[in-house]
Design an enzyme around this catalytic site. Structure first.
Site, PDB file in Angstrom:
ATOM      1  N   CYS A 262      83.172  69.907  82.791  1.00 50.45           N
ATOM      2  CA  CYS A 262      84.625  70.069  82.925  1.00 50.45           C
ATOM      3  C   CYS A 262      84.952  70.554  84.336  1.00 50.45           C
ATOM      4  O   CYS A 262      84.350  71.509  84.820  1.00 50.45           O
ATOM      5  CB  CYS A 262      85.130  71.086  81.895  1.00 50.45           C
TER       6      CYS A 262
ATOM      7  N   CYS B 245      86.371  74.336  84.219  1.00 50.73           N
ATOM      8  CA  CYS B 245      85.594  75.547  83.929  1.00 50.73           C
ATOM      9  C   CYS B 245      84.079  75.339  83.973  1.00 50.73           C
ATOM     10  O   CYS B 245      83.329  76.297  83.763  1.00 50.73           O
ATOM     11  CB  CYS B 245      85.984  76.099  82.556  1.00 50.73           C
TER      12      CYS B 245
ATOM     13  N   CYS C 266      88.998  70.209  76.727  1.00 48.07           N
ATOM     14  CA  CYS C 266      87.869  71.124  76.858  1.00 48.07           C
ATOM     15  C   CYS C 266      88.183  72.353  76.002  1.00 48.07           C
ATOM     16  O   CYS C 266      89.238  72.964  76.154  1.00 48.07           O
ATOM     17  CB  CYS C 266      87.694  71.524  78.322  1.00 48.07           C
TER      18      CYS C 266
ATOM     19  N   CYS D 166      88.564  75.839  78.319  1.00 47.92           N
ATOM     20  CA  CYS D 166      89.696  76.142  79.202  1.00 47.92           C
ATOM     21  C   CYS D 166      90.972  75.417  78.789  1.00 47.92           C
ATOM     22  O   CYS D 166      92.021  75.640  79.380  1.00 47.92           O
ATOM     23  CB  CYS D 166      89.358  75.825  80.654  1.00 47.92           C
TER      24      CYS D 166
ATOM     25  N   CYS E 238      87.322  58.268  76.074  1.00 45.04           N
ATOM     26  CA  CYS E 238      87.868  57.667  77.285  1.00 45.04           C
ATOM     27  C   CYS E 238      88.371  58.817  78.161  1.00 45.04           C
ATOM     28  O   CYS E 238      89.402  59.426  77.865  1.00 45.04           O
ATOM     29  CB  CYS E 238      89.006  56.741  76.856  1.00 45.04           C
TER      30      CYS E 238
HETATM   31 ZN   LIG Z   1      87.024  73.388  80.740  1.00 45.43          ZN
END
Ligand SMILES: [Zn+2]
Length: 177
Positions: free
Chosen positions: A92, A95, A141, A144, A165
């Site tokens: 991610c 984070c 995510c 975060c 996707c």
């Molecule tokens: Zn994240």
């Protein structure tokens, strides 16, 4: 045979009314409390990284902020990882959480990086997205709350049949040594 005195009937009615009043007072407030506590605890339980919009703006580029925090979408066939086939782990951008392995990336021909499976289902939060007149499942995510993309059930020929996707802008990459 049994004779109930008018006084007893009055007593029964009085207590019935009392119970009714107590119930009608307590039940709605309990419901309201449980709804409030659920809403209140959700961000703390699932969103481990909590920053102000100002802090996100300082950490992210304007483009990353638009995608991760405002749910914008990369234009198809433009992203850094759309045709990227190195071995490693996609993380991610918000984070650093490890989200997808390169082994699960496949060429869906849709113009965005596509994966058939996340590293760990607890790291990805899926919510219904009814924006833009469509019924889709948005992928965030879990740590975060950053917007990653959407998951579809047209990952034909893959082990799961799913197609995560994902916007390249939402991702970073850790190359396998
Ligand atoms: Zn994240």
């Amino acid at each position: 045979m049994q004779y109930i005195k008018p006084q007893s009937i009055f007593t029964i009615l009085f207590f019935t009314a009392l119970v009714f009043v107590q119930c009608s007072n307590t039940v709605p407030s309990n419901v309201a409390k449980s709804v409030l506590s659920t809403n209140d605890s959700t961000p703390k339980d699932t969103m481990k990284v909590i920053k102000t919009e100002e802090e996100w703006k300082q950490q992210l580029t304007p483009k990353e902020y638009k995608v991760l925090r405002e749910k914008a979408t990369d234009r198809p066939y433009t992203g850094e990882y759309e045709s990227h086939w190195d071995s490693g782990i996609y993380v991610c951008k918000g984070c650093g959480t490890e989200l997808f392995r390169s082994e699960t990336k496949f060429d869906a021909g849709c113009g965005w990086p596509s994966f058939y499976q996340g590293i760990d289902s607890s790291k990805i939060t899926e919510i219904v997205d009814k924006s833009m007149g469509m019924y889709r499942v948005e992928v965030l995510c879990s740590k975060c709350g950053g917007h990653l993309g959407h998951v579809f059930t047209d990952g034909f020929g893959t082990p799961t049949g799913l197609r995560y996707c994902i916007n390249s802008t939402s991702l970073g990459f850790k190359k396998k040594e």
